[in-house]
Design a protein around this motif. Structure first.
Motif, PDB file in Angstrom:
ATOM      1  N   GLY A  52       0.819  -1.208   0.000  1.00 55.87           N
ATOM      2  CA  GLY A  52       0.000   0.000   0.000  1.00 55.87           C
ATOM      3  C   GLY A  52       0.850   1.254   0.000  1.00 55.87           C
ATOM      4  N   GLU A  53       1.926   1.261   0.800  1.00 53.72           N
ATOM      5  CA  GLU A  53       2.834   2.413   0.824  1.00 53.72           C
ATOM      6  C   GLU A  53       3.460   2.648  -0.547  1.00 53.72           C
ATOM      7  N   CYS A  54       3.896   1.574  -1.184  1.00 50.64           N
ATOM      8  CA  CYS A  54       4.581   1.689  -2.475  1.00 50.64           C
ATOM      9  C   CYS A  54       3.629   2.149  -3.573  1.00 50.64           C
ATOM     10  N   ILE A  55       2.424   1.580  -3.631  1.00 48.56           N
ATOM     11  CA  ILE A  55       1.479   1.928  -4.686  1.00 48.56           C
ATOM     12  C   ILE A  55       0.987   3.368  -4.510  1.00 48.56           C
ATOM     13  N   ALA A  56       0.780   3.779  -3.255  1.00 50.53           N
ATOM     14  CA  ALA A  56       0.394   5.175  -3.014  1.00 50.53           C
ATOM     15  C   ALA A  56       1.494   6.120  -3.492  1.00 50.53           C
ATOM     16  N   THR A  57       2.748   5.779  -3.197  1.00 40.49           N
ATOM     17  CA  THR A  57       3.869   6.597  -3.639  1.00 40.49           C
ATOM     18  C   THR A  57       3.952   6.637  -5.158  1.00 40.49           C
ATOM     19  N   LEU A  58       3.715   5.498  -5.799  1.00 42.09           N
ATOM     20  CA  LEU A  58       3.777   5.419  -7.257  1.00 42.09           C
ATOM     21  C   LEU A  58       2.775   6.374  -7.900  1.00 42.09           C
ATOM     22  N   ARG A  95      12.656 -11.097   0.766  1.00 39.51           N
ATOM     23  CA  ARG A  95      13.209 -11.151  -0.586  1.00 39.51           C
ATOM     24  C   ARG A  95      12.100 -11.411  -1.623  1.00 39.51           C
ATOM     25  N   VAL A  96      11.203 -12.352  -1.317  1.00 42.75           N
ATOM     26  CA  VAL A  96      10.101 -12.655  -2.237  1.00 42.75           C
ATOM     27  C   VAL A  96       9.186 -11.444  -2.388  1.00 42.75           C
ATOM     28  N   LEU A  97       8.877 -10.780  -1.274  1.00 39.12           N
ATOM     29  CA  LEU A  97       8.010  -9.608  -1.330  1.00 39.12           C
ATOM     30  C   LEU A  97       8.657  -8.499  -2.153  1.00 39.12           C
ATOM     31  N   PHE A  98       9.956  -8.304  -1.995  1.00 37.79           N
ATOM     32  CA  PHE A  98      10.656  -7.276  -2.770  1.00 37.79           C
ATOM     33  C   PHE A  98      10.503  -7.539  -4.270  1.00 37.79           C
ATOM     34  N   ASP A  99      10.739  -8.788  -4.688  1.00 38.82           N
ATOM     35  CA  ASP A  99      10.644  -9.126  -6.108  1.00 38.82           C
ATOM     36  C   ASP A  99       9.221  -8.913  -6.629  1.00 38.82           C
ATOM     37  N   VAL A 100       8.226  -9.355  -5.857  1.00 34.93           N
ATOM     38  CA  VAL A 100       6.825  -9.200  -6.275  1.00 34.93           C
ATOM     39  C   VAL A 100       6.466  -7.712  -6.382  1.00 34.93           C
ATOM     40  N   ALA A 101       6.868  -6.917  -5.389  1.00 31.57           N
ATOM     41  CA  ALA A 101       6.515  -5.497  -5.385  1.00 31.57           C
ATOM     42  C   ALA A 101       7.161  -4.760  -6.553  1.00 31.57           C
ATOM     43  N   VAL A 102       8.414  -5.064  -6.866  1.00 35.76           N
ATOM     44  CA  VAL A 102       9.084  -4.414  -7.994  1.00 35.76           C
ATOM     45  C   VAL A 102       8.380  -4.760  -9.304  1.00 35.76           C
ATOM     46  N   GLU A 103       7.996  -6.020  -9.456  1.00 40.33           N
ATOM     47  CA  GLU A 103       7.287  -6.421 -10.669  1.00 40.33           C
ATOM     48  C   GLU A 103       5.945  -5.698 -10.770  1.00 40.33           C
ATOM     49  N   THR A 104       5.231  -5.611  -9.658  1.00 43.41           N
ATOM     50  CA  THR A 104       3.948  -4.910  -9.659  1.00 43.41           C
ATOM     51  C   THR A 104       4.123  -3.447 -10.038  1.00 43.41           C
ATOM     52  N   MET A 105       5.115  -2.776  -9.433  1.00 39.46           N
ATOM     53  CA  MET A 105       5.309  -1.352  -9.700  1.00 39.46           C
ATOM     54  C   MET A 105       5.817  -1.107 -11.114  1.00 39.46           C
ATOM     55  N   THR A 106       6.605  -2.032 -11.649  1.00 37.20           N
ATOM     56  CA  THR A 106       7.081  -1.887 -13.030  1.00 37.20           C
ATOM     57  C   THR A 106       5.914  -1.898 -13.999  1.00 37.20           C
ATOM     58  N   GLU A 107       5.010  -2.846 -13.804  1.00 40.21           N
ATOM     59  CA  GLU A 107       3.856  -2.937 -14.696  1.00 40.21           C
ATOM     60  C   GLU A 107       2.916  -1.749 -14.503  1.00 40.21           C
ATOM     61  N   VAL A 116       6.049  11.327 -16.040  1.00 41.46           N
ATOM     62  CA  VAL A 116       6.205  11.128 -14.592  1.00 41.46           C
ATOM     63  C   VAL A 116       6.537   9.683 -14.238  1.00 41.46           C
ATOM     64  N   ALA A 117       6.472   8.768 -15.205  1.00 37.42           N
ATOM     65  CA  ALA A 117       6.594   7.339 -14.890  1.00 37.42           C
ATOM     66  C   ALA A 117       7.913   7.014 -14.223  1.00 37.42           C
ATOM     67  N   LEU A 118       9.049   7.485 -14.781  1.00 38.91           N
ATOM     68  CA  LEU A 118      10.362   7.127 -14.239  1.00 38.91           C
ATOM     69  C   LEU A 118      10.552   7.672 -12.833  1.00 38.91           C
ATOM     70  N   SER A 119      10.286   8.966 -12.649  1.00 41.77           N
ATOM     71  CA  SER A 119      10.521   9.556 -11.322  1.00 41.77           C
ATOM     72  C   SER A 119       9.607   8.931 -10.274  1.00 41.77           C
ATOM     73  N   ARG A 120       8.349   8.649 -10.648  1.00 35.71           N
ATOM     74  CA  ARG A 120       7.436   8.007  -9.693  1.00 35.71           C
ATOM     75  C   ARG A 120       7.914   6.600  -9.349  1.00 35.71           C
ATOM     76  N   PHE A 121       8.377   5.865 -10.367  1.00 36.11           N
ATOM     77  CA  PHE A 121       8.850   4.500 -10.126  1.00 36.11           C
ATOM     78  C   PHE A 121      10.041   4.496  -9.176  1.00 36.11           C
ATOM     79  N   LEU A 122      11.018   5.386  -9.407  1.00 41.27           N
ATOM     80  CA  LEU A 122      12.201   5.437  -8.544  1.00 41.27           C
ATOM     81  C   LEU A 122      11.820   5.817  -7.122  1.00 41.27           C
ATOM     82  N   THR A 123      10.888   6.755  -6.977  1.00 39.25           N
ATOM     83  CA  THR A 123      10.434   7.138  -5.637  1.00 39.25           C
ATOM     84  C   THR A 123       9.743   5.972  -4.947  1.00 39.25           C
ATOM     85  N   ALA A 124       8.965   5.218  -5.710  1.00 38.67           N
ATOM     86  CA  ALA A 124       8.272   4.071  -5.129  1.00 38.67           C
ATOM     87  C   ALA A 124       9.239   2.977  -4.713  1.00 38.67           C
TER      88      ALA A 124
END
Length: 359
Positions: A52-58, A95-107, A116-124
């Motif tokens: 939730g924190e990551c997606i809100a930031t994205l 480690r598993v959560l990190f991989d899943v979250a990065v994949e979710t945020m990439t998509e 804004v996609a790149l800067s938002r992704f890096l912030t997330a």
């Protein structure tokens, strides 16, 4: 994965699908955190908070990790100690959560406006780092404190060692990853090409955090450096600095005279001095000299930056950890600095005492 056409309006759906993939990843590894319902409840709750924190930031919402999250994670570490859950299982879950979250945020980022996609992704991603490792570090402290208390070993020295390790290994590596992301963003914005792959540097720093956390919380720490001192120092300088050509290092003497413990602690002290110089000094030149003698090792890190205010009110966490590491090996550390005159950190470690402590 089944992302909606507008991921910004379907955050619960994103979280649900990510948690499902997270659970699948844990099941494939037979991780007890998903196989035991009473453990999965708290594990799922933390995953949902982090996602939730990551997606809100994205999607542009400023987010901070709540103070309660750290306290909850420390209590969770205590609980898992009582329930005899191996720390390795917790680190694997992170480690598993990190991989899943990065994949979710990439998509999801691919569906944001291009500007804004790149800067938002890096912030997330930075939010993801902070969210996971704030909780992992707190849980590790809770777990180890309980374990040490149970066996009557919760000594002040051990607590100080744990604090130094968290700062110098986990904190420094996360700091390096975030700096690499900052440099990548700056280089993208200015169009200045770099010889460094900043994103790969950030990934490697995070791999180091996972590796160290796994070995630390399992009581199987392995601190040996993989390369020589100069190679390790130069690699850190190149990754952490946006002006790597202006950092020079030299090793005099025979490095084989250094016991492994002294060598490792020396590198951590030099790395912290470099980190401080990069972050605060605004220096044009930084020089590192390590001189190894049969009975002692001397090292200096000198910069021509802004210097430190005089008088100083006290040492920060980093400098305190540096002093403690050197003192533990029977050595001395001195900081010499004046406003506008740069800073020099110099230390001496006797190798007879260091060698006795390492063997």
């Amino acid at each position: 994965m089944g992302l909606s056409a507008d991921p910004a309006t379907d955050r619960p759906g994103l979280i649900d699908s990510s948690v499902a993939r997270y659970a699948d990843g844990l099941r494939k590894a037979s991780n007890p955190l998903v196989l035991r319902p009473e453990l999965w409840a708290s594990c799922e709750q933390q995953a949902r908070q982090i996602l939730g924190e990551c997606i809100a930031t994205l999607h542009g919402t400023p987010v901070q990790v709540a103070a309660e999250a750290e306290l909850t994670s420390m209590a969770l570490g205590v609980q898992r100690s009582f329930e005899k859950v191996s720390p390795i299982d917790s680190v694997h879950a992170a480690r598993v959560l990190f991989d899943v979250a990065v994949e979710t945020m990439t998509e999801a980022a691919a569906r944001l406006p291009a500007e804004v996609a790149l800067s938002r992704f890096l912030t997330a991603v930075r939010m993801l780092h902070k969210g996971i490792f704030t909780r992992v570090s707190a849980a590790a402290i809770g777990y180890e404190s309980t374990t040490l208390r149970d066996v009557g070993q919760a000594s002040t020295a051990r607590r100080h060692q744990l604090a130094r390790d968290l700062h110098d290994h986990i904190g420094s590596s996360i700091g390096l990853a975030l700096r690499c992301l900052d440099l990548y963003t700056m280089e993208q914005a200015t169009g200045v090409a770099s010889t460094r792959d900043r994103l790969e540097d950030a990934r490697q720093a995070l791999r180091d955090v996972f590796s160290f956390t796994r070995t630390m919380v399992s009581g199987l720490r392995v601190n040996e450096l993989h390369d020589g001192l100069k190679e390790e120092i130069d690699a850190y300088s190149a990754a952490a600095s946006d002006r790597p050509a202006e950092v020079s290092s030299r090793i005099d003497g025979d490095e084989s005279w250094l016991p492994e413990q002294a060598r490792q602690e020396l590198f951590l002290v030099v790395r912290e001095a470099l980190r401080n110089a990069f972050a605060h000094a605004g220096a044009d030149h930084i020089d590192i000299l390590v001189s190894v003698f049969p009975d002692a090792v001397h090292a200096t890190v000198t910069d021509d930056g802004v210097g430190l205010p005089s008088p100083r009110t006290g040492d920060g966490t980093g400098l305190t950890a540096m002093r403690q590491r050197v003192t533990a090996l029977g050595g001395t550390l001195e900081l010499i600095s004046e406003p506008g005159q740069g800073t020099r950190v110099q230390l001496r470690i006797p190798l007879d005492d260091a060698g006795a402590g390492a063997r």
